[in-house]
Design a protein around this motif. Sequence first.
Motif, PDB file in Angstrom:
ATOM      1  N   UNK A 120       0.236   1.493   5.579  1.00 34.64           N
ATOM      2  CA  UNK A 120      -0.244   2.417   4.504  1.00 34.64           C
ATOM      3  C   UNK A 120      -0.157   1.387   3.836  1.00 34.64           C
ATOM      4  N   UNK A 121       0.001  -0.338   3.208  1.00 36.80           N
ATOM      5  CA  UNK A 121      -0.465  -0.510   1.949  1.00 36.80           C
ATOM      6  C   UNK A 121      -2.114  -0.815   2.234  1.00 36.80           C
ATOM      7  N   UNK A 122      -2.476  -1.621   3.946  1.00 41.17           N
ATOM      8  CA  UNK A 122      -3.429  -2.159   3.585  1.00 41.17           C
ATOM      9  C   UNK A 122      -4.475  -1.120   3.446  1.00 41.17           C
ATOM     10  N   UNK A 123      -4.126   0.248   3.732  1.00 41.18           N
ATOM     11  CA  UNK A 123      -5.176   1.944   3.599  1.00 41.18           C
ATOM     12  C   UNK A 123      -5.243   2.041   2.760  1.00 41.18           C
ATOM     13  N   UNK A 124      -4.353   2.102   2.067  1.00 40.94           N
ATOM     14  CA  UNK A 124      -4.386   1.980   0.369  1.00 40.94           C
ATOM     15  C   UNK A 124      -4.910   1.613  -0.170  1.00 40.94           C
ATOM     16  N   UNK A 125      -4.687   0.124  -0.136  1.00 42.31           N
ATOM     17  CA  UNK A 125      -5.434  -0.959  -0.610  1.00 42.31           C
ATOM     18  C   UNK A 125      -7.211  -0.815  -0.371  1.00 42.31           C
ATOM     19  N   UNK A 178      -1.920   2.648  -3.988  1.00 41.91           N
ATOM     20  CA  UNK A 178      -1.312   1.456  -3.827  1.00 41.91           C
ATOM     21  C   UNK A 178       0.458   2.106  -4.168  1.00 41.91           C
ATOM     22  N   UNK A 179       0.702   2.363  -5.248  1.00 42.80           N
ATOM     23  CA  UNK A 179       2.444   3.149  -5.675  1.00 42.80           C
ATOM     24  C   UNK A 179       3.053   3.205  -4.988  1.00 42.80           C
ATOM     25  N   UNK A 180       2.471   4.038  -4.310  1.00 42.92           N
ATOM     26  CA  UNK A 180       3.397   5.175  -4.004  1.00 42.92           C
ATOM     27  C   UNK A 180       3.403   4.838  -2.301  1.00 42.92           C
ATOM     28  N   UNK A 181       2.682   3.586  -2.143  1.00 45.57           N
ATOM     29  CA  UNK A 181       2.883   3.552  -0.215  1.00 45.57           C
ATOM     30  C   UNK A 181       3.750   2.215  -0.347  1.00 45.57           C
TER      31      UNK A 181
END
Length: 226
Positions: A120-125, A178-181
């Motif tokens: 999820x973090x990678x996708x957000x970034x 990214x913060x919410x991820x």
Amino acid sequence: MGSHIESLSPISLRNQAISVLRAQILIGALVAGRLYSIGEVADWLKVSPTPVREALLHLADEGLVRMVRNRGFSVREFDAHDLDELVECRLMLEVPMAGKLARGGRLKNLEELRSLAGRTEVAAEAGDMADFLASDREFHALLLSNLGNQRLVRMVGALRDQTRLYGLVHLRGSRDLLATAREHRQLLDLIEEGQVFGAKRLMRKHLLHTRGIWSVGAKSNPTLQS
């Protein structure tokens, strides 16, 4: 609708159509309020109308689309009041569930959950909204599956999807996304440590954070903050 969509394989066409159409709805490729024909969508997906119709009926049950008799379907339009109602429902369900998970001890699928949190973090970034939404949805469903209540998992999943119908374009590549991820990884740590109050507090923050970033320009209900 996105031109990058590939034709579906003959295996479980209905379920594949549900996944593809849900993603297209949530990223805004299928526009809210516009009338689409089932034949039009079937042509996009290169399948017969039957699995598309079955998929749309499922998505209608989830509250994502409205079926229009003899004409097709439209994606539901949500406003700020709808969003407040959805977030209020999620607060009533997901906050106490986070506390219950923290009281229950070790999560049975922790490694998979951490992998999904990272994805999820990678996708957000990367600003990949389709993968962000898919991995975020899978993360929360898998997390709640530890409670052993599949009706609850489906109910919360439907509420989460409806929440996302309210504005997504401005989130792509944003720091807020990214913060919410990153809150997913923090939530897992609190649950694993048995911090009941901390898990509940972070889940509440996570949901209110989502309410804020999902709706630039929309006034929220002040009672949700109390």
